[in-house]
Each structure stands twice: as C-alpha cells, then as structure tokens.
Write a protein that holds these residues in place. Structure first.
Motif, PDB file in Angstrom:
ATOM      1  N   GLY A  48       0.793  -1.223   0.000  1.00  8.47           N
ATOM      2  CA  GLY A  48       0.000   0.000   0.000  1.00  8.47           C
ATOM      3  C   GLY A  48       0.825   1.273   0.000  1.00  8.47           C
ATOM      4  O   GLY A  48       0.276   2.369   0.068  1.00  8.47           O
ATOM      5  N   GLU A  49       2.150   1.141  -0.081  1.00  9.34           N
ATOM      6  CA  GLU A  49       3.016   2.322  -0.093  1.00  9.34           C
ATOM      7  C   GLU A  49       2.970   3.055  -1.424  1.00  9.34           C
ATOM      8  O   GLU A  49       3.268   4.241  -1.488  1.00  9.34           O
ATOM      9  N   LEU A  50       2.617   2.350  -2.501  1.00  8.34           N
ATOM     10  CA  LEU A  50       2.567   2.932  -3.830  1.00  8.34           C
ATOM     11  C   LEU A  50       1.245   2.552  -4.475  1.00  8.34           C
ATOM     12  O   LEU A  50       0.867   1.374  -4.470  1.00  8.34           O
ATOM     13  N   GLN A  51       0.546   3.532  -4.994  1.00 10.67           N
ATOM     14  CA  GLN A  51      -0.747   3.307  -5.625  1.00 10.67           C
ATOM     15  C   GLN A  51      -0.560   2.902  -7.084  1.00 10.67           C
ATOM     16  O   GLN A  51       0.398   3.312  -7.738  1.00 10.67           O
ATOM     17  N   SER A  52      -1.490   2.096  -7.584  1.00 10.86           N
ATOM     18  CA  SER A  52      -1.503   1.723  -8.993  1.00 10.86           C
ATOM     19  C   SER A  52      -2.957   1.590  -9.431  1.00 10.86           C
ATOM     20  O   SER A  52      -3.864   1.590  -8.603  1.00 10.86           O
ATOM     21  N   ARG A  58      -3.883  -4.988 -17.313  1.00 11.50           N
ATOM     22  CA  ARG A  58      -2.628  -4.270 -17.105  1.00 11.50           C
ATOM     23  C   ARG A  58      -2.632  -3.482 -15.802  1.00 11.50           C
ATOM     24  O   ARG A  58      -3.626  -2.873 -15.443  1.00 11.50           O
ATOM     25  N   ARG A  59      -1.506  -3.507 -15.107  1.00 17.58           N
ATOM     26  CA  ARG A  59      -1.314  -2.659 -13.927  1.00 17.58           C
ATOM     27  C   ARG A  59      -0.501  -1.459 -14.390  1.00 17.58           C
ATOM     28  O   ARG A  59       0.562  -1.602 -14.977  1.00 17.58           O
ATOM     29  N   LEU A  60      -1.049  -0.278 -14.125  1.00 14.41           N
ATOM     30  CA  LEU A  60      -0.406   0.962 -14.553  1.00 14.41           C
ATOM     31  C   LEU A  60      -0.201   1.881 -13.352  1.00 14.41           C
ATOM     32  O   LEU A  60      -0.874   1.741 -12.327  1.00 14.41           O
ATOM     33  N   PHE A  61       0.702   2.824 -13.516  1.00 17.13           N
ATOM     34  CA  PHE A  61       1.054   3.738 -12.442  1.00 17.13           C
ATOM     35  C   PHE A  61       0.902   5.166 -12.930  1.00 17.13           C
ATOM     36  O   PHE A  61       1.432   5.518 -13.984  1.00 17.13           O
ATOM     37  N   ARG A  62       0.165   5.959 -12.158  1.00 12.07           N
ATOM     38  CA  ARG A  62       0.033   7.379 -12.486  1.00 12.07           C
ATOM     39  C   ARG A  62       1.357   8.070 -12.213  1.00 12.07           C
ATOM     40  O   ARG A  62       1.999   7.827 -11.185  1.00 12.07           O
ATOM     41  N   ARG A  63       1.727   8.954 -13.097  1.00 13.57           N
ATOM     42  CA  ARG A  63       2.951   9.733 -12.909  1.00 13.57           C
ATOM     43  C   ARG A  63       2.895  10.470 -11.567  1.00 13.57           C
ATOM     44  O   ARG A  63       3.874  10.511 -10.825  1.00 13.57           O
ATOM     45  N   SER A  64       1.735  11.022 -11.226  1.00 16.57           N
ATOM     46  CA  SER A  64       1.600  11.785  -9.977  1.00 16.57           C
ATOM     47  C   SER A  64       1.800  10.890  -8.752  1.00 16.57           C
ATOM     48  O   SER A  64       2.341  11.344  -7.741  1.00 16.57           O
ATOM     49  N   ASP A  65       1.382   9.619  -8.819  1.00 17.98           N
ATOM     50  CA  ASP A  65       1.593   8.701  -7.698  1.00 17.98           C
ATOM     51  C   ASP A  65       3.073   8.377  -7.515  1.00 17.98           C
ATOM     52  O   ASP A  65       3.565   8.283  -6.386  1.00 17.98           O
ATOM     53  N   GLU A  67       5.559  10.367  -8.399  1.00 13.56           N
ATOM     54  CA  GLU A  67       6.181  11.594  -7.892  1.00 13.56           C
ATOM     55  C   GLU A  67       5.881  11.780  -6.411  1.00 13.56           C
ATOM     56  O   GLU A  67       6.757  12.171  -5.640  1.00 13.56           O
ATOM     57  N   ALA A  68       4.643  11.484  -5.991  1.00 10.54           N
ATOM     58  CA  ALA A  68       4.275  11.605  -4.576  1.00 10.54           C
ATOM     59  C   ALA A  68       5.079  10.617  -3.731  1.00 10.54           C
ATOM     60  O   ALA A  68       5.556  10.963  -2.642  1.00 10.54           O
ATOM     61  N   PHE A  69       5.234   9.402  -4.222  1.00  9.55           N
ATOM     62  CA  PHE A  69       6.017   8.397  -3.500  1.00  9.55           C
ATOM     63  C   PHE A  69       7.466   8.866  -3.361  1.00  9.55           C
ATOM     64  O   PHE A  69       8.038   8.828  -2.276  1.00  9.55           O
TER      65      PHE A  69
END
Length: 91
Positions: A48-52, A58-65, A67-69
């Motif tokens: 739960g430390e990084l949102q996806s 497909r599992r994708l990652f927001r650029r903003s997530d 950067e926040a991490f």
C-alpha cells in the motif's frame, strides 16, 4: 567527467527509446523511473506504499503517484534511519 543522476521528474519526462512516457506508466517504465526492480515495485504496491491502477489486465502507475512516492522518500532525514551497530574496535 562528472556524472549526475537525473531526478525523478527528469526520468519521467524523458522518452524511452521505444515509446514516450505518458500520464500512465507500465510496470517497466515505473520501475525504471523509480530506479528499483520490478519485484520491489510489486512489494510497494502490495504493502500500500505505492498506488496503482488496473486497466483491463494491465497494472499501470500514475505519474503523480510515482512523484508523490518519491517526494515522500526525499523528506526522510538520513540521521533518523536505523543503520545498525557499527563498531570500529575489536574486543
């Protein structure tokens, strides 16, 4: 020659050789941007430390997530990290 490591913003904004980096990054792009392994990326998602997001299969990652991490990591003082016991003398 001086070698500098690019920041997370530079890494996220630089295009990959095959395709440009967009708003949503795939697993390999996200791991590369954070400079971690795919396994570590999945550990961060699982804890739960990084949102996806899931889009179909497909599992994708927001650029903003990402950067926040990364921003959260930058605020951790080095002096407060537990480094274990290091002794320079032998008994």
């Amino acid at each position: 020659m001086t070698h500098t490591t690019p920041s997370i913003d530079q890494t996220l904004s630089e295009p990959r050789s095959q395709s440009p980096v967009g708003i949503l990054l795939d697993i390999d792009e996200a791991a590369t941007a954070l400079r971690i392994s795919r396994s570590r990326l999945f550990q961060l998602v699982g804890s739960g430390e990084l949102q996806s997001v899931k889009l179909g299969r497909r599992r994708l990652f927001r650029r903003s997530d990402l950067e926040a991490f990364a921003s959260g990591l930058a605020t951790t003082p080095i002096a407060n990290r537990s480094r274990g016991s290091v002794s320079g003398t032998r008994r």
